[in-house]
Design a protein around this motif. Sequence first.
Motif, PDB file in Angstrom:
ATOM      1  N   GLU A 113       0.832  -1.205   0.000  1.00  0.00           N
ATOM      2  CA  GLU A 113       0.000   0.000   0.000  1.00  0.00           C
ATOM      3  C   GLU A 113       0.864   1.252   0.000  1.00  0.00           C
ATOM      4  O   GLU A 113       0.579   2.222  -0.718  1.00  0.00           O
ATOM      5  N   LEU A 114       1.932   1.255   0.773  1.00  0.00           N
ATOM      6  CA  LEU A 114       2.833   2.415   0.788  1.00  0.00           C
ATOM      7  C   LEU A 114       3.526   2.577  -0.562  1.00  0.00           C
ATOM      8  O   LEU A 114       3.747   3.702  -1.020  1.00  0.00           O
ATOM      9  N   GLU A 115       3.872   1.468  -1.209  1.00  0.00           N
ATOM     10  CA  GLU A 115       4.460   1.554  -2.542  1.00  0.00           C
ATOM     11  C   GLU A 115       3.469   2.145  -3.535  1.00  0.00           C
ATOM     12  O   GLU A 115       3.841   2.952  -4.397  1.00  0.00           O
ATOM     13  N   ARG A 116       2.217   1.747  -3.417  1.00  0.00           N
ATOM     14  CA  ARG A 116       1.193   2.303  -4.305  1.00  0.00           C
ATOM     15  C   ARG A 116       1.057   3.804  -4.112  1.00  0.00           C
ATOM     16  O   ARG A 116       1.011   4.575  -5.083  1.00  0.00           O
ATOM     17  N   ILE A 117       1.010   4.218  -2.856  1.00  0.00           N
ATOM     18  CA  ILE A 117       0.889   5.649  -2.555  1.00  0.00           C
ATOM     19  C   ILE A 117       2.112   6.397  -3.067  1.00  0.00           C
ATOM     20  O   ILE A 117       2.005   7.488  -3.645  1.00  0.00           O
TER      21      ILE A 117
END
Length: 250
Positions: A113-117
């Motif tokens: 999720e942090l990579e997506r953000i």
Amino acid sequence: MTEGDAPTPTDRGGAAHQARLVVVPWDDPHATLLRTEQQDELTALYDGEGDIEADLPPEQMLATVLVTVDDEVAGCGALREAGRYGMGYGELKRMYVRPPFRGRGMSRLVVRELERIAAEAGFRRLILETGVLQVEAIGLYRSSGYRRIPNYGPYVDETRSVCYARWLVDAGTKVVVVNGTMGAGKTTVSSAISDLLREGHEPHGWIDADVLCQVWPTDAGDPYAQDLMFESLTALAPNLARRGLRRVVL
């Protein structure tokens, strides 16, 4: 606050549970409590020595993610702007999963999720620091495509820290071909290029193409084994790509 369903995790007994990812402010009380728990755990693990960066500047923290399981807060992670280390860099911070929820893939959900953000925000690369005693964390990052890099920033001289990084953008493979007559210094130039890439923390491969065509006897139609060299390079390319080595010096 934004939220979304995550892949359903299972506990060690195989029971399914509903996981949810929630983006919250840095000062969210649940996130604050989890960060405190993480720091207490690290202090105990490292004989009373806590995180070198125990206090993070709130203005640099771009996103904080909570993962909940059946509406119970299970873990967290945060994304920090890290342009001081490189253009388009972000940093993963405060990755933590409470002990009862470990072994279910929660950390991996938070990382993704942090990579997506980060990708949506235009970051090109993520870096992070963890400790040598945090074996599970090291395994998570390595299996998620992160590769070891020299310690950076406040961790440069910290022997109990290890740092990792991952490129978020795939610009395709770029190849530098150093050509010239025998004795022109091709190996010296290639070595210098490799050194510069290493200084810039650019994952790369350095291949002496001459070695790939040192055979005897050669085919009559390929006296210098050039076709063999290109065939060998074609076979090597997928291996380099799987390891994230998108820069090649020949």
